[in-house]
Design a protein around this motif. Structure first.
Motif, PDB file in Angstrom:
ATOM      1  N   ALA A 118      55.184  53.626  38.982  1.00  0.00           N
ATOM      2  CA  ALA A 118      54.832  52.392  38.281  1.00  0.00           C
ATOM      3  C   ALA A 118      55.227  52.417  36.811  1.00  0.00           C
ATOM      4  O   ALA A 118      55.418  51.356  36.207  1.00  0.00           O
ATOM      5  CB  ALA A 118      53.327  52.143  38.408  1.00  0.00           C
ATOM      6  N   CYS A 119      55.340  53.610  36.221  1.00  0.00           N
ATOM      7  CA  CYS A 119      55.554  53.720  34.778  1.00  0.00           C
ATOM      8  C   CYS A 119      56.941  54.218  34.401  1.00  0.00           C
ATOM      9  O   CYS A 119      57.239  54.370  33.210  1.00  0.00           O
ATOM     10  CB  CYS A 119      54.514  54.660  34.169  1.00  0.00           C
ATOM     11  SG  CYS A 119      52.809  54.139  34.404  1.00  0.00           S
TER      12      CYS A 119
ATOM     13  N   VAL B  78      48.322  49.258  36.090  1.00  0.00           N
ATOM     14  CA  VAL B  78      48.328  50.190  37.216  1.00  0.00           C
ATOM     15  C   VAL B  78      46.873  50.441  37.584  1.00  0.00           C
ATOM     16  O   VAL B  78      46.137  51.113  36.853  1.00  0.00           O
ATOM     17  CB  VAL B  78      49.035  51.506  36.837  1.00  0.00           C
ATOM     18  CG1 VAL B  78      49.146  52.420  38.039  1.00  0.00           C
ATOM     19  CG2 VAL B  78      50.422  51.214  36.252  1.00  0.00           C
TER      20      VAL B  78
ATOM     21  N   THR C  60      52.456  45.759  32.938  1.00  0.00           N
ATOM     22  CA  THR C  60      52.041  46.131  34.287  1.00  0.00           C
ATOM     23  C   THR C  60      50.733  46.904  34.197  1.00  0.00           C
ATOM     24  O   THR C  60      50.650  47.904  33.489  1.00  0.00           O
ATOM     25  CB  THR C  60      53.102  47.007  34.977  1.00  0.00           C
ATOM     26  OG1 THR C  60      54.312  46.263  35.113  1.00  0.00           O
ATOM     27  CG2 THR C  60      52.622  47.446  36.364  1.00  0.00           C
TER      28      THR C  60
ATOM     29  N   VAL D 266      51.574  56.614  40.081  1.00  0.00           N
ATOM     30  CA  VAL D 266      51.586  56.323  38.645  1.00  0.00           C
ATOM     31  C   VAL D 266      52.987  56.535  38.081  1.00  0.00           C
ATOM     32  O   VAL D 266      53.485  55.723  37.293  1.00  0.00           O
ATOM     33  CB  VAL D 266      50.562  57.202  37.910  1.00  0.00           C
ATOM     34  CG1 VAL D 266      50.761  57.111  36.393  1.00  0.00           C
ATOM     35  CG2 VAL D 266      49.143  56.782  38.271  1.00  0.00           C
TER      36      VAL D 266
ATOM     37  N   LEU E 281      47.315  52.088  32.285  1.00  0.00           N
ATOM     38  CA  LEU E 281      46.679  52.786  33.391  1.00  0.00           C
ATOM     39  C   LEU E 281      45.181  52.510  33.374  1.00  0.00           C
ATOM     40  O   LEU E 281      44.482  52.850  32.426  1.00  0.00           O
ATOM     41  CB  LEU E 281      46.924  54.291  33.288  1.00  0.00           C
ATOM     42  CG  LEU E 281      48.383  54.752  33.174  1.00  0.00           C
ATOM     43  CD1 LEU E 281      48.473  56.262  33.313  1.00  0.00           C
ATOM     44  CD2 LEU E 281      49.247  54.076  34.222  1.00  0.00           C
TER      45      LEU E 281
ATOM     46  N   ALA F 206      50.488  46.861  39.553  1.00  0.00           N
ATOM     47  CA  ALA F 206      51.021  47.921  40.404  1.00  0.00           C
ATOM     48  C   ALA F 206      49.837  48.539  41.141  1.00  0.00           C
ATOM     49  O   ALA F 206      49.099  49.355  40.581  1.00  0.00           O
ATOM     50  CB  ALA F 206      51.739  48.977  39.567  1.00  0.00           C
TER      51      ALA F 206
ATOM     52  N   SER G 121      53.101  49.721  30.331  1.00  0.00           N
ATOM     53  CA  SER G 121      52.264  50.041  31.485  1.00  0.00           C
ATOM     54  C   SER G 121      50.901  50.477  30.985  1.00  0.00           C
ATOM     55  O   SER G 121      50.795  51.307  30.081  1.00  0.00           O
ATOM     56  CB  SER G 121      52.892  51.166  32.320  1.00  0.00           C
ATOM     57  OG  SER G 121      54.040  50.711  32.998  1.00  0.00           O
TER      58      SER G 121
END
Length: 460
Positions: A173-174, A34, A32, A170, A6, A125, A4
């Motif tokens: 998503a993680c 985010v 992903t 967050v 960010l 995400a 992930s």
């Protein structure tokens, strides 16, 4: 490996993260990004919007046996993640000191960072909290004009009302990531590590690791002396933590069920030798000799644009090279256009379109900038990187934060005039900087910062 990333800022912060995600996906990892919903066109395969109602239930969480530790039930007195070795004399390497090392046969064991995930994909995400919507508001613009300390104080005023939702999204998503790549501000990587035991790396878009070579980029000074330069990093970090600690610890408890942090997360990350990837070119900023080995200057992370809009393409072909004028998310003055003679491409400013003025929307800078005669911009890290790579003279009009730092770097590299004279005089000086700008652009064009970063991620 499920990764992930960010990307919690503007397009200039998000686009490099997308480039990194694309490079990781091409290596077989499932990634992903985010980021705010508005950046969906930059990212493929959107996934459902994580909401606070879909976030993990931290009161009824079953520890993941593939993690090395469960930090949810740590003692409130604990300030150090259990899997970080507290003894500074003990050698440490990589993100997760206690994990297994690769077998002699070359097959990485379960949990090793180089592990791949079958069916790798690049996903988005989307966050309902949009940093740009905040910045573009009247309150947000006042916040940006408030100076460094005002910016930190305003962070609580402007962002805190939305922070609980942001942290929950967050987290959702993680929650299943094997690795988190996150910026230092907000300390999301550390929070997720404390919660799930997830390894993390820090992403820097300016050289923010303490050094004697130059002061913290957020301080508008060329040099404070070797000792003063290094102290400036501690000063900025301590002031930031002083302003944000109460909000951060409240959210750690109310949203994530974690004990409060007892000290600065910046210092904790440094003690733990958390790997840092700085997406800046060594051709633009020399790597300081006193940086530790876990801090890496990789080169810029660039996404290739597909094409320019047809109407913009027609404008570019209709006459001489224009000057670009745009200040990103900063509240630029449209009056600066009066100082630009000839053809101009304007982005983010109020202007009346004409035969010599094109008002651009969201367009790929990597395709637009090389076709400019000069690039007038605010000095954001991402815009500066794209403008230098284009090989075109830069005229930086800094507002605050790290922008004066980049303005000084542009001048020192001979890629544009120094800040000081008015814009018209600086535009007249552009021919003096054409040759050096082109030379630097050629060096940056062949640099592959994404490959360097991905190689480093897979080595840890």
């Amino acid at each position: 490996m499920r990764i992930s990333i960010l990307a919690l800022g503007s397009r200039g912060d998000t686009q490099p993260c997308v480039a990194l995600a694309q490079g990781l996906t091409q290596r077989g990892h499932s990634v992903t990004v985010v980021a705010a919903a508005r950046y969906a066109p930059l990212i493929t395969t959107p996934i459902p919007d994580p909401t606070p109602t879909s976030a993990p239930d931290h009161n009824n969480r079953t520890p993941d046996p593939t993690r090395t530790s469960d930090h949810h039930n740590r003692s409130p007195d604990s300030t150090r993640s259990p899997d970080r070795n507290p003894d500074p004399k003990t050698p440490k390497r990589g993100i997760h000191p206690q994990r297994e090392t690769p077998s002699q046969e070359g097959t990485p064991p379960r949990g090793w960072i180089s592990q791949r995930v079958p069916g790798a994909r690049l996903a988005h995400a989307p966050l309902s909290v949009d940093p740009m919507a905040i910045v573009e508001s009247e309150e947000g613009q006042a916040w940006l004009r408030s100076g460094p300390l005002g910016f930190v104080r305003g962070f609580r005023t402007v962002v805190e009302p939305l922070a609980e939702r942001l942290v929950a999204e967050v987290d959702a998503a993680c929650a299943k990531a094997d690795l988190v790549l996150a910026p230092a501000l907000g300390s999301f990587g550390r929070h997720l590590h404390d919660l799930y035991g997830t390894p993390y790396m820090l992403l820097h878009f300016q050289p923010s690791e303490p050094t004697r070579a130059f002061p913290n980029p957020l301080i508008d000074a060329r040099s404070l002396g070797a000792v003063g330069n290094r102290i400036s990093y501690a000063l900025i970090e301590r002031l930031s933590w002083l302003m944000l600690a109460r909000m951060v610890n409240r959210l750690r408890g109310s949203v994530l069920g974690l004990a409060p942090m007892r000290g600065s997360p910046f210092a904790a990350d440094r003690r733990g030798r958390v790997p840092v990837l700085c997406g800046v070119s060594p051709h633009v900023v020399d790597r300081p000799r006193d940086w530790p080995e876990h801090v890496h200057l990789t080169g810029y992370w660039r996404v290739a644009g597909e094409r320019l809009p047809d109407d913009l393409e027609a404008f570019l072909q209709a006459g001489p090279k224009p000057v670009y004028v745009g200040f990103g998310s900063m509240a630029g003055r449209s009056s600066v256009l009066d100082e630009v003679k000839g053809r101009v491409v304007v982005q983010g400013l109020t202007a009346e379109p004409s035969d010599d003025v094109f008002v651009a929307g969201d367009v790929p800078h990597d395709l637009l900038f090389p076709r400019m005669a000069a690039i007038v911009h605010h000095g954001g890290a991402g815009t500066t990187g794209a403008a230098l790579t284009a090989g075109v003279p830069n005229i930086v009009c800094p507002f605050f934060a790290d922008q004066p730092f980049w303005a000084r770097r542009v001048a020192a590299l001979g890629a544009g005039p120094p800040v000081g004279a008015d814009l018209r005089e600086r535009l007249l000086a552009v021919p003096q900087y054409v040759e050096k700008s082109a030379q630097l652009g050629r060096l940056l064009e062949v640099e592959d910062g994404v490959k360097t970063a991905v190689d480093l991620i897979e080595q840890y």
